[in-house]
Design an enzyme around this catalytic site. Structure first.
Site, PDB file in Angstrom:
ATOM      1  N   ARG A  15       0.809  -1.230   0.000  1.00 51.37           N
ATOM      2  CA  ARG A  15       0.000   0.000   0.000  1.00 51.37           C
ATOM      3  C   ARG A  15       0.841   1.278   0.000  1.00 51.37           C
ATOM      4  NH1 ARG A  15      -4.044  -0.431   4.721  1.00 51.37           N
ATOM      5  NH2 ARG A  15      -2.862  -2.271   5.349  1.00 51.37           N
ATOM      6  N   ASN A 357      36.212  38.122  10.779  1.00 52.57           N
ATOM      7  CA  ASN A 357      35.012  38.669  10.141  1.00 52.57           C
ATOM      8  C   ASN A 357      35.063  38.323   8.654  1.00 52.57           C
ATOM      9  OD1 ASN A 357      32.725  40.917  10.564  1.00 52.57           O
ATOM     10  ND2 ASN A 357      33.635  41.099   8.535  1.00 52.57           N
TER      11      ASN A 357
END
Ligand code: UD1
Ligand code: CA
Length: 446
Positions: A15, A357
């Site tokens: 199914r 950074n």
């Protein structure tokens, strides 16, 4: 006493309408068979035997990938649940403890329920539940908690079909007794199958005691279709959201946050709307995951900030207070304490030092088409916007790159790398060029 698990996973699952074996479909990022194994792990089994059949090779690979000590046995024809358990007979021939039979497609049985099964004062224990719609479930013919027999719906009388106490399929019995009883099971029934459920009547016929342990129907949910798969996912998500919130996590919009089976969020983590946690994510105390972020296989340190719209892929590790902002993708990279990758960057196969950074639009060019290479960025480095870091390459501590630089050579500590063509200004040229272009357009359109 030791416990062994026998997990039944040979069925076809027709199914599901899928080429993938049913038990390999996933709920919360883990296969159904993986869930069944986790369910069973709660009793610390001395042995785990998985009965495979349909799609056996793929199922076995999944099982052994999750637990290399598991034993897989094959059931070549699916002749029923007793026949399936019988395939584990040899693997458990020398095993003297209790066996718990679980289904590979039933992911929600709790540890507490299995503990009650093992604590049952009976030879055989069966896990039952009150079914809202008993439909095709086996019915438990019981007197209080004493179980007399189980009748399959197909074989039940109209009166028996009225019974709402149903069989979940989970059964526990001492190994020797279980295989003795199974040897006596026949297949003279409506399906022509060997029913495991028949061992109850065989046991009571021997004067042994069988007991029903009950649990909530939700625990026994078995998955047979993609509709039930989605239901199971919803049940899992609802419970994971609740567990997170009760554990001290703020979810701004719980219904839009998706968890994996193993998501770990510490106290005081906050999660914005529409965040997806793939497998293997750990987020530490006080971290913030902002809206529309997608995380998998990563570790977010305390008080780090992720998103909005960030993607953390496997191997991303953010140290304390690191920041990863919008439209940034991090893969297999360590972002140091307080380092920032705030905008529009790809950082892969890299280490970024503390307080570095990374400017907007920075890309680690980690792949040459054949191999992956590493980028190392030192502490306090400042990577200018739109820098391309052609790996393997290092930028030293406190080094800088000018915006738009293509870094192809290592940059020493404290140095500045400029790798872009020099700018030339042509006075008045812009105004003139615009006049020429406008004149051209006018001529074209006339
Ligand atoms: C079974 C029970 C029923 C119970 C129901 C709960 C029997 C005879 N019936 O019925 O009482 O209410 O589960 O869901 O036990 N499997 C194999 N090999 C086989 C047959 C089954 O591995 O030959 C596996 C399936 O993959 C599945 C599980 O066993 O995981 C149950 O099989 P299924 O056919 O779904 O049993 P039901 O008929 O639903
Ligand atoms: Ca079933």
């Amino acid at each position: 006493m030791q416990t062994a698990l026998v997990i039944l996973a040979a069925g076809m699952g027709s199914r599901m309408k899928s080429r993938l074996p049913k038990v390999l479909h996933k709920v919360a990022g883990l296969s159904l068979i993986g869930h069944a194994m986790r369910v069973g792990a709660a009793v610390s089994p001395a042995r785990t035997v998985v009965v495979t059949g349909h799609g056996a090779e793929a199922v076995e690979a999944e099982v052994l990938g999750l637990d290399a000590s598991a034993v897989c046995v094959r059931q070549d024809a699916q002749n029923g649940t007793a026949h399936a358990v019988d395939q584990a007979r040899e693997a458990l021939a020398d095993f003297e403890g209790r066996v718990i039979v679980l289904y590979g497609d039933t992911p929600f049985i709790t540890a507490e329920t299995l503990d009650r099964m093992l604590a049952a004062d009976a030879d055989v224990a069966v896990l039952g539940f009150e079914a809202a719609d008993p439909a095709k479930y086996g019915r438990l013919i019981a007197d209080g908690t004493t179980l007399e027999r189980i009748v399959e719906a197909k074989d039940a009388s109209p009166a028996e079909l009225e019974i709402t106490l149903c069989n979940s399929g989970v059964i526990s019995a001492p190994a020797g007794l279980l295989f003795d009883l199974i040897a006596e099971v026949g297949n003279d029934n409506a399906s022509g199958e060997y029913y495991l459920t028949d061992i109850i009547e065989l046991a009571t016929g021997r004067g042994l005691r069988a007991e029903v342990i009950t649990c909530a129907e939700e625990e026994t949910l078995g998955i047979n279709s993609r509709v039930q798969l989605a239901e199971a996912e919803a049940i899992f998500q609802r419970s994971a959201r609740e567990t997170a919130m009760l554990g001290g996590v703020t979810l701004a919009d719980p219904a839009s946050v998706y968890f994996s089976f193993d998501t770990s969020l510490a106290q005081d983590v906050t999660v914005g709307p529409h965040v997806v946690f793939g497998p293997n994510v750990r987020v530490e105390e006080g971290a913030e995951i902002l809206a529309f972020s997608h995380l998998e296989g990563c570790h977010v340190g305390p008080h780090a900030q992720v998103g909005p719209y960030a993607r953390l892929r496997p191997g991303a590790t953010l140290a304390e207070a690191a920041k990863v902002g919008n439209f940034v993708e991090i893969k297999k990279a360590e972002i140091g304490v307080g380092a920032k990758v705030n905008h529009l960057s790809y950082v892969g196969d890299a280490t970024v030092g503390a307080a570095a950074n990374i400017g907007a639009g920075t890309i680690t060019c980690n792949y040459d088409g054949v191999m992956k290479h590493k980028t190392e960025i030192g502490a306090n480095a400042f990577v200018g916007s739109n820098t391309l870091l052609v790996a393997p390459v290092n930028m030293g501590a406190q080094s800088m790159s000018a915006s738009g630089t293509v870094v192809t050579q290592d940059v020493p500590d404290g140095a500045m790398a400029i790798g872009r063509s020099k700018q030339v200004n042509k006075p008045g040229f812009a105004v003139k060029l615009m006049q020429v272009l406008r004149a051209k357009k006018k001529k074209r359109d006339s």
